[in-house]
Design a protein around this motif. Structure first.
Motif, short mmCIF file in Angstrom:
data_model
loop_
_atom_site.label_atom_id
_atom_site.label_comp_id
_atom_site.label_asym_id
_atom_site.label_seq_id
_atom_site.Cartn_x
_atom_site.Cartn_y
_atom_site.Cartn_z
N GLU A 1 -26.85 -17.79 4.78
CA GLU A 1 -27.75 -18.25 3.72
C GLU A 1 -27.87 -17.20 2.61
N LEU A 2 -28.06 -15.93 3.01
CA LEU A 2 -28.15 -14.88 2.01
C LEU A 2 -26.84 -14.73 1.24
N TYR A 3 -25.73 -14.90 1.92
CA TYR A 3 -24.43 -14.80 1.26
C TYR A 3 -24.28 -15.89 0.19
N ARG B 1 -24.32 -17.76 -5.47
CA ARG B 1 -24.81 -18.61 -6.56
C ARG B 1 -25.36 -17.77 -7.71
N ALA B 2 -26.12 -16.72 -7.37
CA ALA B 2 -26.67 -15.86 -8.43
C ALA B 2 -25.56 -15.19 -9.23
N LYS B 3 -24.52 -14.73 -8.54
CA LYS B 3 -23.40 -14.11 -9.24
C LYS B 3 -22.66 -15.12 -10.10
N TYR B 4 -22.53 -16.36 -9.61
CA TYR B 4 -21.87 -17.41 -10.40
C TYR B 4 -22.68 -17.71 -11.66
N LYS B 5 -24.01 -17.76 -11.52
CA LYS B 5 -24.86 -18.03 -12.68
C LYS B 5 -24.75 -16.91 -13.70
N ASP B 6 -24.80 -15.68 -13.24
CA ASP B 6 -24.71 -14.54 -14.15
C ASP B 6 -23.38 -14.51 -14.88
N LEU B 7 -22.29 -14.74 -14.14
CA LEU B 7 -20.98 -14.72 -14.78
C LEU B 7 -20.80 -15.87 -15.77
N SER B 8 -21.29 -17.05 -15.41
CA SER B 8 -21.15 -18.20 -16.32
C SER B 8 -21.93 -17.97 -17.60
N ALA C 1 -13.81 -18.12 -11.79
CA ALA C 1 -12.99 -19.17 -11.15
C ALA C 1 -12.91 -18.95 -9.65
N ARG C 2 -12.79 -17.68 -9.22
CA ARG C 2 -12.71 -17.39 -7.77
C ARG C 2 -14.02 -17.75 -7.07
N ILE C 3 -15.16 -17.37 -7.69
CA ILE C 3 -16.46 -17.68 -7.07
C ILE C 3 -16.69 -19.18 -7.06
N SER C 4 -16.29 -19.88 -8.13
CA SER C 4 -16.44 -21.34 -8.15
C SER C 4 -15.64 -22.00 -7.04
N ARG D 1 -14.77 -20.56 -4.25
CA ARG D 1 -15.41 -20.19 -2.98
C ARG D 1 -16.64 -21.04 -2.71
N LEU D 2 -17.45 -21.29 -3.74
CA LEU D 2 -18.65 -22.14 -3.58
C LEU D 2 -18.28 -23.58 -3.24
N GLN D 3 -17.22 -24.08 -3.82
CA GLN D 3 -16.79 -25.44 -3.50
C GLN D 3 -16.38 -25.56 -2.04
N ASP D 4 -15.80 -24.49 -1.49
CA ASP D 4 -15.39 -24.54 -0.09
C ASP D 4 -16.58 -24.45 0.86
#
Length: 722
Positions: free
Chosen positions: A446-448, A453-460, A548-551, A553-556
């Protein structure tokens, strides 16, 4: 003349005496023909004609009335649609009328073209003399009938029901027909045509209006709305609303009364077959097939690999044999020996052997570390660059050129080795990071996910900000808000620097004069401009790659995660989904259409006909009477008679009574009755009238036609009380 029809031909035509009249109810919708004195007509069919051509023979056939739709696949009906002989309620196409009469007499059993029976035929109220004279000419000249009588269909229906005790001698006959509606006042059993009234609206317009509404509401089912089907739907579902506005308000609000009055027509629909899960035997069978196919592919790959290894081994043996022979050749004969082999030098042969060895080890699947160690241990590697360590003053000019080539080759070789080593180290680092990331995920999933998600938001947000800066430039309006509308605000820093250089360079040398380009040094400016890398030409930066890598990873890991369709867009990507058709998609719902379509009988201006409705027609007819008598008007409204094909609507009697009561004085007696059979009572009344012994006194004979001509028909008027 060939006819196509499902109507059987009568066989008792010769059993009737020549004095027995033939009765024809020539309506705009249906044509009915039979014998006087009978209770039902012998032949009934639609009053339309269609004349298509046969697709193979080209022969023109005549289709009158109802026909078998299955036969139309043999005929070309694209250039010949159904045609009627009527305009409103008046016959004007006598060529089509001749086809209809031919078909009617033929199905009645008549043989040949001669008809030796008197004919009683119906017509509309106040039929024009020209139409009546053309009909008389057609019957006398073409069919040779001995005598003709013309009568109004609504009047025959009124007289028939009067004999049955349904209506009185004095009354109003309201006949909403197929294309027109009539009101005829009766006084002492005779129609008063000077007080009659007509409106050009009828059942045809109601059906056409319903067809238009359904086609607009369900355009994808338009082919289902044939004229015959819409006519059946109208007779089955439509009704007259007592208060149209209140009825429409129920459907507007979605009240319970509206749900109760809604009807549904279910079109043919076949549910799609359910996909059953495959059985264990099917799964095992497919797995066996996949295993067999995989085994065959593996065998093919192994055979190809073995063939490749054999080729490389043969080539390697050939190169080694060539090197052995080269060692035995004298120094002076080496150039001639090499010219026969196709190689230039011994180093080239050794380089080819090293490449083949490398390919062979790769084909055999040997590890890279062994390959690198083998390459390092290769004693021939030092012989490739034998001139590098020799001083230049000890070398000839040819050897100096060769030394430069060896230096270049060595530097490129070392560069490739360093690049390989760097890629290898980066791959190891990437695998180490992935392993650490996987350990973090397994430790606290859950923490991961939350951190991801926070890193994805910051990068986007960072990438979106960079995109906005590229579009708007770094201009600020003083409130730390970037952006604007001018071109200067859309330029980035590099582009603004280019513009500054171009605008100032022309005046730097000539003190305000345009001398740019006169000196070669001026063109060095473009070298300065080319050093500024335009952001638009840059490829994706590290943030975009990481995003793109984090996106991915989140989709998986997160099924609910939806990536943004493009950077800078706040709307998620909408994936079009196919929705299978259901039973409800093949349902035709009749709501407000049920009472909206027949409402045009009372408000014809809804469809562009600027005339009065049925209730106002009754008042107009009473006012047109040549004599004013309150007692007579009360007797007329006390016996209002409904007939015609459009008088079947539920609620018509109550709505008509309410409308007439509004235009009559308070307390006036109003009684509305419907005919016993609004469709066939006109023919039955005419058949009863033609069977009377005094009928021959009301006919117009062929001798009168030859002696007096067509103009005598102007004063012809049937007397309905014999």
């Amino acid at each position: 003349m060939p006819f196509i029809s499902k109507i059987q031909r009568q066989s008792d035509y010769t059993l009737f005496d020549s004095t027995t009249p033939i009765v024809i109810d020539n309506g705009a919708s249906y044509f009915r023909i039979g014998w006087a004195g009978e209770t039902d007509p012998r032949v009934v069919f639609r009053n339309i004609v269609q004349r298509p051509r046969h697709k193979s023979t080209g022969e023109t056939v005549t289709i009158v009335g109802d026909h078998d739709p299955a036969l139309l696949k043999y005929f070309d009906c694209t250039r010949s649609g159904p045609r009627s002989a009527f305009d409103s309620n008046v016959v004007y196409q006598f060529e089509i009328m001749e086809y209809i009469l031919d078909f009617g007499f033929d199905r009645l059993g008549a043989k040949g073209s001669g008809i030796d029976h008197p004919v009683l035929i119906t017509e509309c109220v106040c039929n024009p003399v020209q139409s009546r004279s053309k009909m008389g000419e057609l019957l006398f000249e073409t069919y040779g009938v001995p005598s003709i009588a013309f009568g109004v269909d609504a009047a025959f229906s009124y007289k028939y029901n009067q004999l049955q005790g349904v209506c009185d001698k004095d009354g109003l006959a309201i006949c909403p027909g197929f294309t027109t509606s009539h009101v005829i006042p009766f006084v002492d059993g005779e129609p008063v045509y000077s007080g009659s009234c007509r409106t050009n609206i009828g059942g045809f317009h109601v059906t056409d209006y319903l067809k238009q509404l359904l086609s607009l509401k369900y355009p994808y089912h338009m082919a289902r709305f044939t004229w015959e089907k819409v006519e059946d739907l109208k007779m089955e579902h439509c009704y007259i609303a007592q208060d149209y506005v209140a009825e429409a308000r129920y459907f507007q609000k979605g009240a319970k009364e509206a749900e109760e009055k809604t009807r549904v027509w279910q079109l043919p629909w076949v549910p799609p077959p359910l996909e059953e899960p495959p059985s264990e035997e099917e799964i095992a069978r497919k797995a066996a097939i996949r295993e067999k196919q995989g085994q065959r592919l593996r065998e093919m790959a192994e055979a190809k690999r073995s063939s490749r290894i054999n080729e490389l081994e043969n080539e390697l043996r050939g190169l080694e044999f060539l090197l052995q022979q080269l060692e035995q050749v004298e120094e002076s004969k080496i150039p001639s020996f090499l010219s026969d082999t196709g190689y230039v030098s011994k180093q080239e042969i050794e380089s080819a052997r090293a490449k083949v060895t490398h390919s062979l080890r790769k084909a055999k699947g040997e590890p890279k570390s062994e390959q690198v160690e083998t390459e390092k241990a290769d004693p021939a590697a030092n012989e490739k660059y034998s001139l590098i360590n020799i001083p230049d003053d000890m070398l000839t000019p040819e050897q100096l050129n060769e030394k430069k080539k060896q230096l270049s080759l060595k530097s490129m070789s070392e560069g490739r080795q360093r690049l390989k080593q760097k890629r290898y180290e980066e791959e190891l680092e990437r695998e180490r990071k992935q392993q650490l990331e996987e350990e973090k995920r397994l430790e606290n999933p859950e923490l991961y996910l939350e951190n991801l998600r926070a890193k994805y938001k910051d990068l986007s947000e960072r990438v979106e900000q960079r995109k906005r800066l590229k579009t708007n430039g770094s201009h600020s309006n003083g409130n730390n808000v970037s952006g604007g509308v001018g071109r200067g605000e859309r330029l980035n820093a590099a582009q603004r620097e280019r513009m500054r250089l171009l605008t100032t360079a022309a005046f730097d040398r000539g003190k305000g004069e345009d001398t740019f380009g006169a000196s070669d040094e001026d063109w060095q400016l473009y070298k300065l401009m080319s050093r500024d890398n335009d952001d638009d030409d840059e490829g994706p930066d590290e943030d975009e790659v990481e995003l793109a890598r984090i996106s991915s990873r989140l989709q998986d890991l997160d099924p609910a995660f939806v990536p943004k369709s493009e950077v800078g867009s706040s709307q998620p990507a909408e994936v079009p989904r196919f929705r299978p058709l259901t039973k409800e998609d093949f349902q035709i719902v009749f709501g407000v259409e049920r009472f909206r379509c027949p409402e045009i009988l009372f408000t014809p201006n809804w469809i562009g006909i600027d005339q009065v409705g049925l209730d106002e027609m009754a008042g107009v007819s009473i006012r047109r009477l040549p004599y004013k008598d309150e007692a007579l008007e009360e007797r007329l409204t006390n016996s209002i008679f409904l007939t015609g094909g459009s008088s079947f609507y539920p609620g018509l009697t109550e709505r008509l009574e309410a409308g007439i009561r509004m235009i009559r004085p308070t307390g006036s007696p109003i009684k509305i009755v419907r005919a016993l059979d609004p469709i066939l009572d006109a023919w039955r009344g005419a058949a009863a009238y033609a069977s009377a012994s005094q009928f021959h006194t009301q006919t117009f004979t062929r001798m009168d036609y030859y002696e007096k001509g067509e103009d005598w028909l102007r004063s012809y008027q049937l007397k309905y009380t014999l």
